[in-house]
Write a protein that holds these residues in place. Structure first.
Motif, PDB file in Angstrom:
ATOM      1  N   MET A   7       0.853  -1.176   0.000  1.00 18.12           N
ATOM      2  CA  MET A   7       0.000   0.000   0.000  1.00 18.12           C
ATOM      3  C   MET A   7       0.899   1.239   0.000  1.00 18.12           C
ATOM      4  N   LYS A   8       0.663   2.119  -0.954  1.00 15.50           N
ATOM      5  CA  LYS A   8       1.364   3.397  -1.000  1.00 15.50           C
ATOM      6  C   LYS A   8       0.496   4.441  -0.311  1.00 15.50           C
ATOM      7  N   VAL A   9       0.982   4.959   0.806  1.00 15.40           N
ATOM      8  CA  VAL A   9       0.217   5.909   1.610  1.00 15.40           C
ATOM      9  C   VAL A   9       0.449   7.319   1.097  1.00 15.40           C
ATOM     10  N   VAL A  10      -0.638   7.993   0.791  1.00 12.07           N
ATOM     11  CA  VAL A  10      -0.605   9.401   0.395  1.00 12.07           C
ATOM     12  C   VAL A  10      -1.186  10.177   1.573  1.00 12.07           C
ATOM     13  N   ARG A  11      -0.372  11.030   2.174  1.00 15.68           N
ATOM     14  CA  ARG A  11      -0.791  11.711   3.406  1.00 15.68           C
ATOM     15  C   ARG A  11      -1.731  12.889   3.175  1.00 15.68           C
ATOM     16  N   LYS A  12      -1.579  13.569   2.038  1.00 15.87           N
ATOM     17  CA  LYS A  12      -2.422  14.735   1.771  1.00 15.87           C
ATOM     18  C   LYS A  12      -2.595  14.896   0.272  1.00 15.87           C
ATOM     19  N   VAL A  13      -3.819  15.235  -0.132  1.00 12.99           N
ATOM     20  CA  VAL A  13      -4.111  15.564  -1.518  1.00 12.99           C
ATOM     21  C   VAL A  13      -4.732  16.958  -1.507  1.00 12.99           C
ATOM     22  N   GLU A  14      -4.126  17.863  -2.255  1.00 10.82           N
ATOM     23  CA  GLU A  14      -4.596  19.248  -2.255  1.00 10.82           C
ATOM     24  C   GLU A  14      -5.435  19.555  -3.486  1.00 10.82           C
ATOM     25  N   GLY A  15      -6.539  20.255  -3.255  1.00 14.26           N
ATOM     26  CA  GLY A  15      -7.429  20.688  -4.322  1.00 14.26           C
ATOM     27  C   GLY A  15      -7.589  22.191  -4.305  1.00 14.26           C
ATOM     28  N   LYS A  16      -8.511  22.685  -5.117  1.00 15.79           N
ATOM     29  CA  LYS A  16      -8.740  24.133  -5.187  1.00 15.79           C
ATOM     30  C   LYS A  16      -9.517  24.651  -3.982  1.00 15.79           C
ATOM     31  N   ARG A  17     -10.584  23.926  -3.607  1.00 15.00           N
ATOM     32  CA  ARG A  17     -11.411  24.378  -2.481  1.00 15.00           C
ATOM     33  C   ARG A  17     -11.218  23.542  -1.232  1.00 15.00           C
ATOM     34  N   ILE A  18     -10.830  22.289  -1.432  1.00 11.91           N
ATOM     35  CA  ILE A  18     -10.705  21.356  -0.304  1.00 11.91           C
ATOM     36  C   ILE A  18      -9.403  20.576  -0.404  1.00 11.91           C
ATOM     37  N   ASP A  19      -9.013  19.991   0.713  1.00 11.07           N
ATOM     38  CA  ASP A  19      -7.883  19.071   0.774  1.00 11.07           C
ATOM     39  C   ASP A  19      -8.360  17.783   1.436  1.00 11.07           C
ATOM     40  N   LEU A  20      -7.654  16.697   1.139  1.00 14.82           N
ATOM     41  CA  LEU A  20      -7.874  15.425   1.815  1.00 14.82           C
ATOM     42  C   LEU A  20      -6.677  15.180   2.709  1.00 14.82           C
ATOM     43  N   VAL A  21      -6.924  14.963   3.998  1.00 12.98           N
ATOM     44  CA  VAL A  21      -5.856  14.788   4.977  1.00 12.98           C
ATOM     45  C   VAL A  21      -6.016  13.418   5.635  1.00 12.98           C
ATOM     46  N   GLN A  32      -5.226   1.538   7.129  1.00  8.17           N
ATOM     47  CA  GLN A  32      -5.595   0.243   7.694  1.00  8.17           C
ATOM     48  C   GLN A  32      -5.145  -0.870   6.753  1.00  8.17           C
ATOM     49  N   LYS A  33      -4.386  -1.801   7.293  1.00  9.62           N
ATOM     50  CA  LYS A  33      -3.941  -2.953   6.513  1.00  9.62           C
ATOM     51  C   LYS A  33      -5.126  -3.895   6.276  1.00  9.62           C
ATOM     52  N   ALA A  34      -5.009  -4.686   5.227  1.00 10.78           N
ATOM     53  CA  ALA A  34      -6.044  -5.651   4.879  1.00 10.78           C
ATOM     54  C   ALA A  34      -6.322  -6.596   6.048  1.00 10.78           C
TER      55      ALA A  34
END
Length: 146
Positions: A1-15, A20-22
């Motif tokens: 699993m490649k963990v992405v800690r944050k994804v940035e957008g124009k109005r919102i971000d995903l943090v 969780q492992k399988a």
């Protein structure tokens, strides 16, 4: 699993708040859980990326999202799904399933706006977690490619 800690957008971000492992005995796949936050840092919902597929996951789907009531109707759920595509791509997935209760018209509209393809309204077996925990008899299955 490649963990992405944050994804940035124009109005919102995903943090990211949980990785969780399988859990093979439950047929659960690796999963990443994110808070959906406004640029101000205020949490407005959650979204998850389930990184795999099997018979149980077919009815659960690869992505789950919810927006806190006062923020609904602003396109945040669709925007969050578009942002989380980066997480799936980094984990080698080029298509995902989104599922929703047939009575959840808002989630259906999100799928339509994203251009997801409706596959079927699948009957949920009585021994499936969706039936046992939520009483769902049917689940709409949508496929989204990117």
């Amino acid at each position: 699993m490649k963990v992405v800690r944050k994804v940035e957008g124009k109005r919102i971000d995903l943090v990211l708040y949980e990785a969780q492992k399988a859990i093979p005995e439950k047929h659960y796949v690796d999963a990443l859980y994110y808070n959906i936050v406004l640029k101000s840092g205020e949490k407005i919902g959650e979204i998850s990326a389930k990184l795999g597929m099997n018979d149980v996951m077919y009815l659960i789907g690869n992505v789950g999202y919810s927006i806190i009531e006062p923020y609904r109707g602003n396109g945040y759920a669709g925007e969050a799904v578009e942002l989380i595509e980066e997480v799936f791509i980094k984990n080698g997935m080029r298509k995902i399933l989104i599922t929703n209760d047939p009575n959840n018209h808002a989630s259906r509209r999100v799928c339509e706006k994203l251009g997801a393809r409706f596959i079927e309204a699948a009957r949920v077996p009585k021994d499936h977690v969706l039936w046992i925990e939520q009483g769902h008899e049917y689940e709409n299955i949508w496929e989204l490619k990117f």
